[in-house]
Structure formats: structure tokens, C-alpha cells
Scaffold this motif. Sequence first.
Motif, PDB file in Angstrom:
ATOM      1  N   TYR A  46       0.811  -1.223   0.000  1.00  0.00           N
ATOM      2  CA  TYR A  46       0.000   0.000   0.000  1.00  0.00           C
ATOM      3  C   TYR A  46       0.842   1.270   0.000  1.00  0.00           C
ATOM      4  CZ  TYR A  46      -4.004  -2.984   1.036  1.00  0.00           C
ATOM      5  OH  TYR A  46      -4.989  -3.936   0.976  1.00  0.00           O
ATOM      6  N   ALA A  48      -6.827   2.390   7.609  1.00  0.00           N
ATOM      7  CA  ALA A  48      -7.034   1.549   6.427  1.00  0.00           C
ATOM      8  C   ALA A  48      -6.926   2.331   5.122  1.00  0.00           C
ATOM      9  CB  ALA A  48      -8.390   0.862   6.513  1.00  0.00           C
ATOM     10  N   ARG A  91     -14.121  -2.843   0.889  1.00  0.00           N
ATOM     11  CA  ARG A  91     -13.931  -3.927   1.852  1.00  0.00           C
ATOM     12  C   ARG A  91     -15.221  -4.733   1.942  1.00  0.00           C
ATOM     13  NH1 ARG A  91     -11.346   0.335   4.585  1.00  0.00           N
ATOM     14  NH2 ARG A  91     -13.229   0.751   5.787  1.00  0.00           N
ATOM     15  N   ASP A 117      -9.172  -5.973   2.448  1.00  0.00           N
ATOM     16  CA  ASP A 117      -8.869  -5.553   3.815  1.00  0.00           C
ATOM     17  C   ASP A 117     -10.049  -5.915   4.711  1.00  0.00           C
ATOM     18  OD1 ASP A 117      -6.533  -4.411   2.893  1.00  0.00           O
ATOM     19  OD2 ASP A 117      -7.306  -2.359   2.915  1.00  0.00           O
ATOM     20  N   PRO A 170      -4.646  -6.089   6.836  1.00  0.00           N
ATOM     21  CA  PRO A 170      -4.465  -5.719   5.428  1.00  0.00           C
ATOM     22  C   PRO A 170      -4.646  -6.937   4.521  1.00  0.00           C
ATOM     23  CG  PRO A 170      -2.641  -4.917   6.778  1.00  0.00           C
ATOM     24  CD  PRO A 170      -3.418  -5.860   7.622  1.00  0.00           C
TER      25      PRO A 170
END
Length: 618
Positions: free
Chosen positions: A29, A316, A348, A551, A586
Motif C-alpha cells: 500500500y 485503512a 472492503r 482488507d 491488510p
Amino acid sequence: MSPSGFLLNGKPITLTCGLMYYFRIHPAYWRDRLKKLRATGAIAVKIMVPWNLHEPYKDVYDFGNNSSEMSQFLDVVKFIQIAKQEDLLVLVGLGPYINADVDLGGLPSYLVGERIKIRTSQSEFLARVDRFFKLLLDHLKPLQIECGGPIIMFQLENSYGIVRENEGDDQYMLDLKTIVEQNGIKSLLFTSDSISATMDRRSLSHLGVLQTTNSETDVLAQLETLQTLHPHRPKMIHLRTGFLDHWDRPQHNAWLAHEFEAALNEAINFPASVSLHVFHGGTNFGFTSGVTCVDTPDSYHPQITSYDYDAPLTEAGDYTQKYSIVLEVFRSVHPSLYHPPPPASSPRTLSLSLPLTAELPWRDIVQQLPQQLTETSHFVHLEDLPAVDGQRQSHGYVLYSFRIRVSSKCRMKIFGRKRDIVMVLLDGKLISPSDITETNHFGFWDSDLDELDCPSYPGTYLMELLVENCGRLSFADSLEWMTEKKGMGPENRVVFKNAVPASKINITGMPFLSSWVSSLTGWKSRISYETKPAPSFVRTTFELTRDEITDTFLEIGNWRKGFVMVNGFNIGRYFCNSPQQALFVPAPLLKPGKNTVIIFEHYFNPMSMKFRTEPLFI
């Protein structure tokens, strides 16, 4: 530099910057978070280098090329290269002390074990700094802007001006500057302090080092002090965007968006360059989180696993109202620059409720420990335990065991501070409180000289004291407070009423390294649900397809206290009474096919593990 501001290639420039911790963000990320920063109108990213992660064991160094627990998070060169690709300049906080709310402020714990005087000009400390900096700066000096790279500034130390007068060391800062320059650093050096309190103490400003200031809500006071001290130098402020949370303070901290917006505008309009502290916080994976200390050495507040920080980007990577504020203000500073659009955040969708499938009871865990010290006459701190396979333990737990002979109803006291939580087991069963909701129960750091009931029946018993290191101070104005050792030591005594010790002490460390946990055998299919007799590992396995992986967050509100491993990676600690009620997982930690979650839970096993799509704070 120019009297009115910074110059880049001979042209005036105002730095719009955001702090990110590469070691708190999964490397998959890094690009996403940097893209989101650049889209605000930021032209720079600031990073801090954690010495303790890059040297996890003495003389063992890791820059993303090792097998340590955190190795995949430590390729700092790759992070900086991605920043350049995303059109961002880079500011590097070298340390060696960085604070950053990490264990011991980023210093390796072996320094404490060897009684080295941290953050001073003591030759032993400087020798270790010099060794680390040589390796680190070999990686970074080709990335300076003078060499065609993106790094424009390097920060020396952090908040050193606040260190107490009788402990601070002017020579130390001079030595750091010399070490850095001798290792090929030509870029601008700077320091960072809350200077309305420290003024220019130990700043090296008289030697051309740029002094910058920190601020929470007192923006004008800090910048006006900076203007008074250095009227002909650029002004730069490291502006807080929120604040962190603690286990023993069950309320999620937040800074109202409109108050943050007012502070940001004050700084920009002063005018000053701004680095947001922090733009994106990330996660305190494993046992890396630090401890906040206020006023006294006993003022101990361990920081939670989430480093969400109420920042413009969430833990996140989600956008917040503060992100929109930063985008509007930063873009207005650079209206003629191209600003890429903010990238879309990934959805998500992973939400599961899973039964526990296996448990490894306490006695089966202990039988697989490598014993380190046998038949000692006193307690030994974690940092002083013998090395195992050449490596000294830094984090985790320590187990002290000995036998006691009970004559009648027995009580015990532990004298000396517990560092930081001690669980008491008798013949493998917990006798210290198991219904834990606060940190003032027997055995916790907030409890002092409390007595504990032991068994009533005469006989000889095995007593075990399992001590958890909840983290070292990340910041204190006293260097002495920061060097406190963990576990129990010679200053600790266990005193009994109607019982006497019947053996010397056996001691072993429990660092809970992934390789050791993965090697454990003896798992049982029978689960001890709800309150259980002793700490244990519990496990569940589940299957995922590639399309199902996103995630997610593991709910921990129905558990009590412990830590979690997902596919062998420690995602962090939890405590039921902390503000954080779900741990971030993650997506790159998950995989198509079989996945395994292992939880080391101290007190209580709920009926299931649950994954949810959103974070949960109270």
C-alpha cells in the motif's frame, strides 16, 4: 534557503508535506498512500527511520533484505523511490531517537541491556549510532537531491531541547551533525522542537542547522517564537492532525475537523511551510507500539495497536473530512502545479464469523519453551536474559517459575514495580484476576502492593509469574525514565503469608516469534470456552478465493487481552477495555486457499472469531 522561505532550484517554494511511517503501512500500500498524499497538493513526504526495527538484534541489520518479523516493511530505499515516482520530495528523520510513539522512541533495547547512556555523547552510544548511520546513509546518500534523488532535508534527533537540563548534552548534537556529514550528507539539516517552551536550546542553529517547530493547537505562539529567534530564516511547523489512543484510557481521541482547519490555515497564512503530523498513521504491528509518559516515571500509558491518529487518511487508507480540508488548503498554496485526482479506495467486503477449531493449552506451550536460566536466586530482567541462537529478546513476555510450600491459607505480595503486567499461575491455573476490564487489578502497572489470595490447602505448588512487556517509553523529558528495564529484576521480591519458597527461580523468555509459534505441536480440538484456566493459543482456519480477499478487521471486543497472528504475522495486541475494538488486517496478509488465525488470549475464549468490514472504536 532565503530570508523569506525555501528555495528549490533557485525558486521560492513553500513546503506542503505529510508525515507517513513506512514501517506502519503494508508495503503493498505504499504507492496508494503516497498517491493520496500527492493528490492533496502536497509536494513532499516526511518519514522517520526506526533504528530498533532496522537493527532488531545487535549487529543484525535489516533494510528489507532479512528474515526478521518486520523485514518486508523495512525497504526504506524502495519507499523513497516510489515517492519520487509519485512526484514527491522527501524529508528524512534520521534520529537516532525519533519518538514516533514507537517502543523506546525507535532506539534498540539492547542499549538498555548494556546500560549505555542513550541520547548522549557517551562514546559507547555514539559508536553504536555511528555504526548504524554508516549503513543507513550508504543507502540514503545517493537519494539526495544533490545526486538527482528526492531527499531535500534530514532531521537530527527529535525534541532534544525538552530533555532535562541536567541530562541534556550539547556535545551530542554536535557529534550527530559530524557523523551525518562525514557519511556524505550534503542536504539541509534541521531539528524539531516545541520551541515556545525550549527556545533554541541544543538546536545547532548557530551552525546553519534549520530550526523547525512542533505544534498541536498553539500554532501562532510557536511560529511567532520562531520568527523572533530566526527572523531571516524559513519558517516550518510540524502540525498535529489528531492524537493517539491508549489501552488504559477507554476513549478514542479525535480533534474536531473545524479546529484542525483553523490551525492549518493559521500556519499557511503566517506564512510557513507545513508538515502534517501525521497525514496517515497506519498500524503498530507486532509489539512495536510505545508508551506515553506524563509527569512521573510511573505515569505509564501503553499505546494501542491502531495508529489511526484521527488523521486525514484512516488506518485503512480511507478518506476523511480532514483529507478534504488538506486538499483545499494545500492546493491553494500551489495553484499552478498539476494535482492528480485522489485515487479510489478499494472496497472492503470480507465479513466472516468463524468457529474456533483448535486450542494449545498453557502446559503444552510451556513444555515447548527453550529454558534460559535455571535455579537462579533472584529475578532477571528481560533485557538481561541470555541470548538464544545469538539473539537477545527485546519484546514479548518473560516466565518466572518456582515452587512454594503452603502451610495454610496463603496470601502473596509482589514488591517493586511490575513491568508491566504479571499473571500468577499455580500448578498451571490462573489465580490472579481473570475478569479484567481495567488496569488497576492485581498485577497491572496501576496496581501497587496489592495482595493476592493463594490456595488454602497445605502442600507444595508450582508458581509461575508470566510478565508481559507492554512497551517502553517512546517519550519522556527524563532519559533515565526511558532506560527502565522490563519484566522483573533483582529489586522485585515476592513475599508470602503462610507459605515459603521451596526452590530457586527458573526463567525463560517468550518473544513469540512467528517461526516458534508456527512450530508448536500438540493442538487440541477441544476448546475451553469463556473463562479459562490459563492463557492459551486458540486457532481457526478458513478458505478464501482470490476474489474474496479484501482488507478487513478482526473484532476483539468479546475477547479480553492478548495478541493475534494472521498467517504467521503478528498484527498486534488487543485489550477489551481499550478504545480499539477491532484489529486491522491488510488484504496482502491473506491468501487464496487456507488461512490461519492464531490468538494468544490470556483469560477468555468467546465462541467465535469475527471479521468485519469497518473499524470499531469506542
